[in-house]
Structure formats: C-alpha cells, structure tokens
Design an enzyme around this catalytic site. Structure first.
Site, short mmCIF file in Angstrom:
data_model
loop_
_atom_site.label_atom_id
_atom_site.label_comp_id
_atom_site.label_asym_id
_atom_site.label_seq_id
_atom_site.Cartn_x
_atom_site.Cartn_y
_atom_site.Cartn_z
N LYS A 82 0.74 -1.10 0.06
CA LYS A 82 -0.19 0.04 0.15
C LYS A 82 0.75 1.60 -0.04
O LYS A 82 0.61 2.31 -0.82
CB LYS A 82 -0.75 -0.02 1.19
CG LYS A 82 -2.33 -1.25 1.02
CD LYS A 82 -2.75 -1.25 2.45
CE LYS A 82 -2.15 -1.33 4.00
NZ LYS A 82 -2.12 -2.27 4.20
N CYS A 166 -11.68 1.82 17.14
CA CYS A 166 -10.39 0.79 16.65
C CYS A 166 -9.81 0.86 17.80
O CYS A 166 -8.82 0.21 18.54
CB CYS A 166 -9.64 1.61 15.73
SG CYS A 166 -9.25 3.51 15.61
N MET A 167 -9.28 2.13 19.42
CA MET A 167 -8.48 2.34 19.24
C MET A 167 -9.06 2.44 21.50
O MET A 167 -8.12 2.25 22.37
CB MET A 167 -7.15 2.57 19.68
CG MET A 167 -6.51 3.29 18.03
SD MET A 167 -6.04 1.05 18.56
CE MET A 167 -5.01 1.13 19.78
N MET A 347 -6.87 -4.58 16.56
CA MET A 347 -8.01 -4.95 17.00
C MET A 347 -8.41 -6.11 17.72
O MET A 347 -10.01 -6.57 18.16
CB MET A 347 -9.64 -4.85 15.43
CG MET A 347 -8.44 -3.71 14.73
SD MET A 347 -9.23 -1.86 16.37
CE MET A 347 -7.58 -1.83 16.35
N GLY A 384 -4.43 1.48 13.83
CA GLY A 384 -4.94 1.25 12.94
C GLY A 384 -4.38 2.41 12.10
O GLY A 384 -4.67 2.87 10.73
N GLN A 385 -4.75 3.35 12.64
CA GLN A 385 -4.74 4.75 12.00
C GLN A 385 -3.74 5.45 12.23
O GLN A 385 -3.21 5.75 12.84
CB GLN A 385 -5.65 5.52 11.68
CG GLN A 385 -7.74 5.23 11.76
CD GLN A 385 -8.72 5.71 12.22
OE1 GLN A 385 -8.93 6.51 11.01
NE2 GLN A 385 -9.22 5.39 13.33
#
Lengths: 807, 116
Positions: A82, A166-167, A347, A384-385
C-alpha cells in the site's frame, strides 16, 4: 548530459534499493541518483498507524514517485504494497472537486460560501444538537481546531473520532493500568525481544513493515520465537513457531491461565510486583462516579490469587480449545527471566465486548512476570490509523477528553483548558458528549423520540461503511427530514450517499500536516502539490465555519478579549485572515495551532518539541525533553530510569502517573465472560470482520489504485472447506450470509489466504459494494464504549433465487 | 512502464547464491546492483502490471531467493495522464501488480457482482 528517461527511472530505482541495502549492512550510502526534474520531500505514509516515512517525488505539480525513506527509523527504507502506491491515492478519477448540496434528492454544485453559510445556519439554529464526527486520520492541527471549536467555542462535547471504533479499549486499558495512555515501549522492542506474541493480530498483513523488521532478524541469523494466538490462520501464522487457535472471546481465559501458572509455580516476579504493582478488580458500583470503572476496587494479592485459582490449564483448554500443554508453554515462557517478551495487539483485543479487560489482562501478565521496562520486554498496542494516537488520543478529540490527557469531568482540567484557550470560566460544558455509537444512534432516531442530534459533520472518515450494525446506526437516517448530514471527503463514499452537504477536501500532501503514530512518534510534513478543483483543507473548513459563526454573533467564537477564537499572526505580528482561503497559506496555520496545542502536553508528561524540530526529523517520540545543551531528546522507553528523564534517580521503574498515586501500576483481575452474541441453532457460525493487506480500512483510497484494486478486487467470505462441502457449496460460489441484523451475498473463498476453523466465517470490510457492517452486532465494551466487530452469530445459505442485499 | 526498486534476499549458501545471481542475470527486465551480504539491490522494468506479476512470481520461486522486498515504485505515467485519473470503483478487473507478500491463490472471481 541529459539522461534518457527510462535510464533515469532505472537508475533511481536501483539507487533506492542500494541505499536500503547499504543501511542494512552499515556501509556508506551510494551517491544519490540524478534529480531530473523530480523534487523529493518527506512525509509519513497516509495509511496505517505504523508511521512509515516515504520520500515523495513531485514533478510538474504531481506526485510521480514514492520511495521508502532510508532515514526513517520506523521503516528503514522499506514500504508495504500500500505504501509504495500511496501517491496514486491522490489521482482517482472521481475526486470531489466542488461543494455539493442535496436539492430535490440530488447533490448539486454550490459555492463554498453557500456551503459555509448552510453549516453556520444549522449550527446557530440548534448548537447543542450539532456534532462533529472525526477521525484518527485527522492531522493533529485539524483535530485540535475541531476540538477547540466544539468544546471551547460551542460549549458542546458531542465530538468523537472513529478511533472510538478501533482504539478506545486500548486507551482504557492503559489508563486503568498506568494512569496514562499509550505504550511504554516502542518499535525498538521488536529488535530486542526473544519472543514476540501476536494476540489476535495478523501483523504480517496489517503492519507488514513492522513484521518484516522481525523477519529480517531471522535472515541475520538471530533467534526470535513468534507465537500467533488467533481465531483464524493467516499469513502471520505461516511464519509462527507456535499457533494457538482459540475460541472467540476466550483470550480472557488464556491470559488468566498464564497468570494462574505464574502464581502456582512461583515464577512470577515477586520483587517487581512488590515494588511496582497494586491489584484491582471491577468496582462493586461502576456508576458511583465517571471514573469508577477505571479506578476499580482494591484487592489483595491473596484475593487476586484466589480469583485465578479456577484457571487451570485444563479449565482454560475447556473454554478456549487451546491444548493445556500450550497454555503451560506460555506460562513457562512468561516465568523465565532469561528471555525478553514483547506482546503486540490491535483490533483483536480492542474490538471486543470486554476489550478493556483484554487489554488490562495483557498488561497484567507482563507486570506479574516482570517482563516490562527493558528493551524487548513490553506490552504494546498497535494502531490502525495514522494519527489515532496523535490526534484522537493526545489531542483529546474523544467526547470525554480535553487536550493532553485531561478530562471533561474534571473541573481543574476544564479551568486549565479555558485558561490556555483564553475563554471565560465555565465555557467548557461539564457534561461529557455522546460517544460514537450513541451519537449515531441519536442522529438516526427521530427527534420526537429522543434523537437529540440533528446535524452531524463528518470529517476524514466513512461511517456509512465503518460503523457496526449500519441499518440501525447509519441507514436509519433515511427519511428523517430534520436531520442533516455534512461530509468532508476526497471521494464519493458510502457516507456521502446519504449526505445533505458534501465538502471536497485536500488529501495528504495536498496540505500541511502532522500525525502521531503507534509508538508515540509525532511526524510532520509540508504541502507538496495543490488539491484538485476547489478541494480545500479540512482545517480551513473548520476555521471558515467558525468565522461564519463569529459573523453571525455566536458568543462562543470570541475569546475573553473579544477576539476570534482562531486568530493567527504572521512573522511581522499582523493578523492573517486565515478563514479566507486566499490567505490560508499566508501563515503556517499548522505551526500556529501546534504551538498552542503543545502547551497542553506537559501535564501528562507527553512533552512535545517545537514545530520546527519535527520539520528536521522523521518524527520524535514523546516525551521530547529539552536538554541542558538546548537539544531536544526523544524517549524510547517510558517509566524506565535508563531512558525516561522523568523517572527519579534510583527508582529503576516509576509509574509516575499511577492511578493509586504511589508510583505503582495496577494488575487487574477480570473473569472470562461469554461474548454478547454466540452461535446457536439458528445462527451456527461465528462471524469475524477485518482488513486485508492490499486495502486500507474502507477502501476509499486503495480501491482507486488500480494495482491494489486489481490484486484484491472485492470482498469475500472465508469458510472452512468442510463446512462448505457439508452444504454443497463450491469455492467461488456466491452464497447468502445472514445475521439477525442483515444479509449479504458474496463469494466463498476456501483455503484462500486466511483459513478459518470449522464453524467460523471471515469477511473483510474494505468493499463499499459488500458492506459487512450491515451484519455486525455493535455491542460495546461497557467501559471504553468500543464496539465488537470480531464476534457475532451468522448463518449461510446456498443461493437459490435471492439476488438482493437487504436487511 | 512500471519501474520498481527491489531488494532480493538470497539464501545463505554461497553456491546457491551464485546460481541464483546467474539466473537473475538472464532476465533483461532486471538491472542488478552490488551484492552486500545476502542482499541484492535491483531495478525492475516491466511492460505492464501483468508482466510485473509474472516476473515477481518467477523471482519468488527461484531457487536461492529467500524474499523479495519492494522499496520504490515510479508511476509517473499514471500520474501524468492527461485527465490525472488512475481508477475508481468498478467491477473491472485489472491485472495484479508485483506484490511481494502475496504467497497465496488469488481470490475467486467466478460470478459478476451486482452493485447494490
């Protein structure tokens, strides 16, 4: 001499590869390749929370090449599939380039002025019913500006980021264990550990550059034992020395089993525990105060030991399906003092109906065994971000936070924030706002039935795809005439489909920015190319709306001195009207906002350096502490005397934000509890959702990159071959997957990349056309309010004539 | 024409390394750099993404090659296209790129998907 174009590109590619090899072997780096009109600059990657740095090649106003940044400690010149296509995310052919307002059911182009006036009028009409839904992809200044507008301007705490999805459980895990958020360790632990345990974490696909860092150690001849503890076999499993497959939700029992063995065998680190730890359990009255669930009730060591008594390896095997001898293996490893153990998770622990407890128990086994505070000995969550840590957690854009780790519920914190923002005492509302799931539930509920949110402004995220239980939490907005959805984004998405107003945004290097990655590293970049058409920075959009509200006379947009809340001055001291797009880049707004924000960073010892230090660096890990020489020094290992300058001399380890105010961390007991929804006769499968290597989150960027979309063109459902055969389903056949909330048609993949056990299904969430969140449950952790996306009950049907995806 | 920078990690045995390098030299798409320990930098030029995929599969299957990492990619041609467009949501199937971490069968694509 002019070099032919092809030859130049070849030489550049070879130079980039040679530079990475040179760094690996410690040799002098080769001479840089000829420039040939390409200007190179640095930026963190736009995608995940790893925080890789890329070199961005720009020619004629366009990004034309990407290289891994050899100067970056995080990725040492490497990128994932990516990352090396990230530049193409800017050039999808359906970029949003003009504001759009829904008129008679259709989105029609309007001017920016009309768009800003529309928002301002909605807010003025009902300021307490307005909400902002942001993101861990907000840059730090973007999140800070939105937070200040809501909490410091509108006295409204209905702002929450998608990081809640997510966190949030990692946050509550850290806070209730150490009294302060975010990991003590960093990625350097991956270079020093003897054992790496990945808890429900497919690191090979989700954080591939970090995983490569570990695998690279093996190619150098170092021994590192990889243990994959998961609910399905993944690419990570292919590299693991041990794979422990557990029944969903039973990770809680496994960690209790490890603690049980440490106590039974006497191999826990008694000295470490005595010096640095207290024990806690869930409070008898969690509603006693807002912080009661985080503080818990004290328990003695003996009571802790007694609570763990039932968790024998055999009992844990019965709950989890993991053989007792594998539980003993984990217990023995944690009981050894001669090895270093790093745990990582993402996650799997966080999107869990007992996510806070899962996080606490993992910290607990590291503390109990003394595997903490030395390089290679660390429990570390991965994000994740790209700025879930930097923006959502540190800037405090959650509905109960203020910047720098302060709390809405704390009167002193509110007063201090009001002082820094120069707003009158009492401006910040003492009542916490709606968390994400509640916010969307209220927005999708008719006003007459208690739906107290009427306008939501979404920035830098895609809730129409990423929220759980979409029929209830997003699609129910349809037909509610008094509800108004504003979406700032770069492409049409599942969210813009229901939007009433769409604002075109600048993306990544089309604007200045700062991110904060998983290891407390704050990163900075400059705008390198122009956004297309009339697309504009999200931060500008926030400031421009604030100015409209100021113009309409909203009293909250003035500070104590009557000045506009977002007043910027240039080097000569003259005010710059940054709300006017023509002048936005007359001053570095990012720098001005960051310098104000960093005043908040000392309270929790999350010290940030001046903006200009980040311009020079490939990120710095906080606390960044100024030395006697004037230089700024980052901190790799928090709470450890050898590296953290805030630890008292002679303390060894000091948890200086201890919940119990005695410099000790908390080891929690939490029991195994069943999942909120488990398979039964009607819905006999576990359904798990997640990501794939090629796509990032909801795929809005990566599905527009042909190389990535081609490699993974659509979603699928992983199914065990025996389950498929039993139902007469062939590999590739389209089936119907159904839960109590919705249904979805999609192709089956057996023996594909991931391998689910019998009775389990896995569906990735990147595909806008195949929304797995039509099916998910959305049950939240009672403490963090983070939903569980990893577990619900589902059934499958071999398709007959059913052809539609509806609830 | 896609151009990528690669790091090819070779197996530790010297004889195997030599044989692998000899085979690598037979591919005109590859320009090899200087071997350092087990790491060989290389530039890869291909006609298109499909060609990239083919040579990448060949590389990963080559005896003596342990891993292939991609460290850079140039997509000047795509970015400079007159309309600046490089794709959007579609059922259109595009070729698979060089993707060092895809050691698996590709996802099944047996039936066309209908958009909701």
């Amino acid at each position: 001499m002019k070099i032919p174009r092809r030859e130049f590109l070849r030489a550049s590619a070879l130079a980039a590869a040679s530079a990475v090899v040179a760094r690996r072997v410690g040799a002098a780096e080769p001479t840089a390749s000829p420039a040939d009109g390409i200007a190179w600059d640095k930026a963190p990657c736009r995608f995940c929370g790893t925080g890789c740095h890329v070199r961005v090649g720009v020619k004629d106003g366009k990004v034309v090449a990407i290289q891994g940044d050899q100067l970056a400690d995080v990725n040492k010149g490497l990128l994932c599939v990516k990352g090396y296509h990230v530049g193409l995310a800017l050039y999808g052919k359906d970029r949003l380039t003009t504001p759009l307002l829904r008129k008679n059911g259709k989105l029609e182009p309007i001017s920016w002025d009309e768009a800003l006036n529309t928002i301002a009028k909605r807010v003025m009409a009902a300021p307490d019913k307005f909400a902002i839904y942001g993101s861990g992809q907000w840059t730090i200044p973007e999140g800070y500006a939105a937070n200040k507008l809501m909490k410091g301007g509108l006295s409204n705490n209905h702002i929450d980021p998608n990081a809640r999805l997510c966190m949030a459980s990692a946050v509550t895990g850290y806070l209730s264990t150490y009294g302060v958020d975010e990991p003590a360790g960093c990625y350097d632990d991956l270079d020093a550990c003897d054992v790496l345990i990945m808890w429900g974490n497919n690191m090979a696909e989700m954080h591939p550059v970090l995983f490569s860092r570990v695998i690279d150690r093996r190619t150098r001849g170092q021994k590192v034992t990889l243990i994959d503890i998961g609910t399905r076999r993944t690419r990570t499993t292919e590299f693991a020395d041990h794979y422990l497959e557990f029944r969903p939700q039973s990770d809680l029992a496994i960690m209790n089993g490890i603690a049980h063995l440490l106590l039974k065998s006497g191999t826990y680190d008694a000295k470490f525990v005595e010096r640095f730890c207290n024990f806690r359990q869930a409070p008898k009255d969690p509603a006693a105060s807002p912080t009661a669930p985080l503080l818990g009730d004290a328990m003695t060591f003996d009571a802790y030991k007694a609570a763990l008594e039932p968790y024998t390896p055999e009992y844990v095997e019965k709950i989890s399906g993991v053989p007792a001898e594998k539980i003993r293996l984990l217990g023995e490893l944690f009981g050894r003092r001669d090895i270093r153990i790093t745990s990582v998770w993402c996650m799997g622990f966080n999107q869990h109906s007992r996510g806070t407890n899962a996080n606490r128990l993992c910290h607990g086994i590291h503390l109990l065994s003394g595997h903490f505070g030395k390089p290679g000995d660390a429990p570390t969550s991965l994000t994740g971000q790209p700025s879930a840590c930097g923006t959502a957690r540190e800037v405090g854009t959650l509905c109960h936070f203020l910047p720098g780790g302060r709390l809405i519920a704390n009167a002193e914190h509110r007063a201090e924030t009001e002082r820094i923002w120069n707003v009158p005492p009492g401006r910040i509302n003492a009542k916490i706002g709606h968390h994400t799931v509640l916010l969307w539930e209220k927005f999708c509920t008719p006003t007459a039935q208690g739906g107290d949110i009427s306008t939501v402004w979404v920035q830098v995220t895609n809730p129409g795809q990423s929220l759980p239980n979409l029929h209830k939490l997003f699609k129910a907005k349809r037909g509610l005439e008094d509800k108004f959805l504003i979406v700032s984004d770069v492409y049409p998405t599942a969210t813009t489909e229901l939007a009433d107003l769409v604002l075109p945004s600048a993306l990544w290097v089309e604007k200045n920015g700062m991110f904060g990655n998983s290891e407390r590293r704050t990163q900075q970049w400059f705008k390198l190319v122009n956004p297309p058409g009339e697309a504009r920075d999200d931060c500008w959009q926030t400031i421009a709306v604030a100015r409209k509200l100021f113009g309409l006379g909203h009293p909250g947009l003035k500070d104590k001195d009557g000045k506009f809340l977002f007043t910027f001055k240039n080097a000569a001291g003259a005010e710059v009207p940054a709300w006017d797009w023509k002048h936005y880049y007359d001053v570095n707004v990012d720098k001005a906002l960051f310098e104000e924000y960093r005043l908040f960073s000392r309270y929790k010892h999350k010290d940030l350096a001046p903006y200009d230090e980040y311009v020079k660096a490939r990120g710095l890990r906080w606390p960044v502490v100024q030395q006697a020489s004037g230089a700024w020094r980052e901190t790799k290992f928090r709470f450890s005397e050898f590296d953290d300058s805030y630890v008292k001399r002679g303390a060894g380890i000091q948890f200086y934000h201890s919940v119990t105010k005695d410099d000790k961390a908390l080891i929690w007991f939490a029991p195994y509890e069943k999942a909120a929804e488990e398979p039964d006769a009607d819905f006999p499968f576990w359904l798990c959702t997640g990501r794939v290597l090629e796509h990032w989150h909801t795929g809005t960027m990566t599905m527009r990159i042909p190389q990535l979309a081609g490699a993974m063109p659509h979603a699928y459902v992983e199914m065990h071959p025996a389950d498929a055969a039993e139902r007469g389903i062939a590999n590739g056949e389209t089936i119907l997957v159904r839960t109590r909330r919705g249904q979805l048609r999609l192709p089956v993949w057996t023996n594909g990349r991931g391998h689910v056990p019998r009775g389990s299904l896995f569906i990735p969430f990147f595909d806008q056309r195949l929304l797995v969140n039509d099916l998910t449950l959305g049950e939240v952790d009672p403490i963090s309010k983070e939903p569980d996306y990893k577990k619900c009950a589902a059934t499958v049907t071999k398709l007959g004539t059913a052809r539609t995806n509806t609830a | 024409m896609p151009t990528s920078g690669l790091i090819i990690t070779l197996q530790p045995e010297l004889a195997t390394q030599a044989a692998a390098i000899a085979r690598l030299r037979t591919r005109p798409e590859l320009t090899l750099g200087e071997l350092s320990q087990r790491w060989l930098p290389a530039a890869l030029e291909t006609r298109d993404d499909s060609d990239s995929r083919e040579i990448h599969d060949w590389l990963t299957a080559l005896p003596g090659v342990a891993f292939v990492d991609v460290v850079s990619v140039s997509f000047e041609a795509e970015a400079e296209r007159s309309d600046g467009a490089v794709g959007c949501w579609s059922d259109e199937v595009t070729p698979v790129p060089p993707c060092p971490t895809l050691h698996h069968s590709t996802a099944p694509r047996l039936q066309p998907l209908s958009l909701p």
